[in-house]
Design a protein around this motif. Structure first.
Motif, PDB file in Angstrom:
ATOM      1  N   ILE A  28      11.123   8.991  -7.097  1.00 46.00           N
ATOM      2  CA  ILE A  28      10.904   8.422  -5.776  1.00 46.00           C
ATOM      3  C   ILE A  28      11.973   7.377  -5.466  1.00 46.00           C
ATOM      4  O   ILE A  28      12.255   6.511  -6.293  1.00 46.00           O
ATOM      5  N   PHE A  29      12.520   7.465  -4.263  1.00 49.32           N
ATOM      6  CA  PHE A  29      13.402   6.431  -3.720  1.00 49.32           C
ATOM      7  C   PHE A  29      12.776   5.957  -2.414  1.00 49.32           C
ATOM      8  O   PHE A  29      12.539   6.762  -1.516  1.00 49.32           O
ATOM      9  N   ILE A  30      12.502   4.668  -2.327  1.00 48.62           N
ATOM     10  CA  ILE A  30      11.971   4.082  -1.098  1.00 48.62           C
ATOM     11  C   ILE A  30      13.043   3.142  -0.581  1.00 48.62           C
ATOM     12  O   ILE A  30      13.427   2.190  -1.267  1.00 48.62           O
ATOM     13  N   ALA A  89       9.527  -0.054  -9.657  1.00 51.02           N
ATOM     14  CA  ALA A  89       8.075  -0.290  -9.589  1.00 51.02           C
ATOM     15  C   ALA A  89       7.403   0.660 -10.565  1.00 51.02           C
ATOM     16  O   ALA A  89       7.279   1.837 -10.286  1.00 51.02           O
ATOM     17  N   GLY A  90       7.008   0.142 -11.686  1.00 49.44           N
ATOM     18  CA  GLY A  90       6.338   0.963 -12.679  1.00 49.44           C
ATOM     19  C   GLY A  90       7.235   2.032 -13.280  1.00 49.44           C
ATOM     20  O   GLY A  90       6.762   2.947 -13.923  1.00 49.44           O
ATOM     21  N   GLY A  91       8.528   1.952 -13.054  1.00 49.70           N
ATOM     22  CA  GLY A  91       9.468   2.917 -13.599  1.00 49.70           C
ATOM     23  C   GLY A  91       9.475   4.249 -12.878  1.00 49.70           C
ATOM     24  O   GLY A  91      10.311   5.094 -13.157  1.00 49.70           O
ATOM     25  N   ALA A  92       8.556   4.462 -11.954  1.00 51.93           N
ATOM     26  CA  ALA A  92       8.453   5.759 -11.287  1.00 51.93           C
ATOM     27  C   ALA A  92       9.149   5.783  -9.937  1.00 51.93           C
ATOM     28  O   ALA A  92       9.452   6.849  -9.426  1.00 51.93           O
ATOM     29  N   ALA A  93       9.387   4.617  -9.358  1.00 58.37           N
ATOM     30  CA  ALA A  93      10.000   4.569  -8.037  1.00 58.37           C
ATOM     31  C   ALA A  93      11.117   3.543  -8.024  1.00 58.37           C
ATOM     32  O   ALA A  93      11.057   2.541  -8.722  1.00 58.37           O
ATOM     33  N   ARG A  94      12.100   3.826  -7.216  1.00 58.25           N
ATOM     34  CA  ARG A  94      13.191   2.878  -7.005  1.00 58.25           C
ATOM     35  C   ARG A  94      13.089   2.385  -5.577  1.00 58.25           C
ATOM     36  O   ARG A  94      13.071   3.185  -4.650  1.00 58.25           O
ATOM     37  N   ILE A  95      13.013   1.092  -5.442  1.00 58.44           N
ATOM     38  CA  ILE A  95      12.894   0.480  -4.121  1.00 58.44           C
ATOM     39  C   ILE A  95      14.228  -0.165  -3.807  1.00 58.44           C
ATOM     40  O   ILE A  95      14.707  -1.016  -4.553  1.00 58.44           O
ATOM     41  N   ILE A  96      14.823   0.259  -2.706  1.00 54.91           N
ATOM     42  CA  ILE A  96      16.156  -0.204  -2.346  1.00 54.91           C
ATOM     43  C   ILE A  96      16.097  -0.860  -0.973  1.00 54.91           C
ATOM     44  O   ILE A  96      15.547  -0.292  -0.032  1.00 54.91           O
ATOM     45  N   LEU A 135       0.835  -1.202   0.000  1.00 56.19           N
ATOM     46  CA  LEU A 135       0.000   0.000   0.000  1.00 56.19           C
ATOM     47  C   LEU A 135       0.869   1.252   0.000  1.00 56.19           C
ATOM     48  O   LEU A 135       0.606   2.208  -0.743  1.00 56.19           O
ATOM     49  N   PHE A 136       1.923   1.244   0.796  1.00 56.22           N
ATOM     50  CA  PHE A 136       2.848   2.377   0.860  1.00 56.22           C
ATOM     51  C   PHE A 136       3.511   2.616  -0.504  1.00 56.22           C
ATOM     52  O   PHE A 136       3.563   3.749  -0.986  1.00 56.22           O
ATOM     53  N   ILE A 137       3.999   1.558  -1.132  1.00 58.08           N
ATOM     54  CA  ILE A 137       4.633   1.695  -2.452  1.00 58.08           C
ATOM     55  C   ILE A 137       3.622   2.243  -3.463  1.00 58.08           C
ATOM     56  O   ILE A 137       3.942   3.131  -4.261  1.00 58.08           O
ATOM     57  N   SER A 138       2.395   1.744  -3.418  1.00 61.06           N
ATOM     58  CA  SER A 138       1.347   2.238  -4.313  1.00 61.06           C
ATOM     59  C   SER A 138       1.111   3.730  -4.101  1.00 61.06           C
ATOM     60  O   SER A 138       0.982   4.499  -5.066  1.00 61.06           O
ATOM     61  N   ASP A 139       1.047   4.148  -2.840  1.00 60.20           N
ATOM     62  CA  ASP A 139       0.856   5.570  -2.542  1.00 60.20           C
ATOM     63  C   ASP A 139       2.039   6.405  -3.025  1.00 60.20           C
ATOM     64  O   ASP A 139       1.860   7.528  -3.507  1.00 60.20           O
TER      65      ASP A 139
END
Length: 170
Positions: free
Chosen positions: A51-53, A68-75, A35-39
């Protein structure tokens, strides 16, 4: 050319600091994280920021990045390092407007010392509350109309002024 903007999230810190993501609301930590990543993706689409998470990894892990969808980087932080360590390195390497979302006072101070803005999990929740129900596509320019942001009373007052001005011209 506009300066790049970045939103950097201390992932589990924001999840733990926001009622919306608490496991008693979502059912599990995995559901809270999704949910957080979606937001965050919605925020990326609305603000145009990159976005960097950053999450603290559990157990032995390599520092890996998932798009995630090219808009965020999850590290996920590598073993022996915290999300804070990864965020500090990001702040050192990114150029542009940076905002770090965390309730961690030490990380907030580090962000300010590195020229970034700091924001709390509550401020991220406030941003989400301002987003329209359907966020725009970041590749499509949004139309912003004043009429969409004015109250009914203000619109009626402006219409009255327009009518009176039209009557004077006749």
């Amino acid at each position: 050319m506009a300066e790049r903007s970045y939103m950097i999230f201390d992932g589990y810190n924001v999840i733990g600091g926001t009622e919306r993501y608490r496991t008693n609301s979502t059912g599990s930590l995995d559901d809270s994280r999704e949910l957080f990543i979606s937001d965050c993706l919605k925020a990326a689409g609305w603000t145009g920021a990159e976005i960097f998470i950053v999450f603290d990894a559990r157990g032995p892990s390599e520092n890996h990045e998932i798009r995630a969808g090219g808009a965020a980087r999850i590290i996920y932080s590598p073993s022996g390092q915290s999300a804070d360590d990864v965020i500090e390195r990001l702040l050192a390497h990114l150029t542009g407007n940076k905002t770090v979302y965390s309730a961690d006072f030490a990380l907030q101070r580090t962000a300010l010392a590195r020229g970034a803005k700091r924001a709390t999990p509550g401020e991220f929740q406030a941003l989400l509350n301002e987003l329209p129900a359907v966020t725009r596509n970041p590749n499509k320019r949004a139309r912003s109309r004043i009429v969409d942001r004015l109250s009914r009373e203000t619109l009626e007052s402006l219409e009255d002024v327009r009518r009176r001005a039209g009557e004077r011209e006749e």
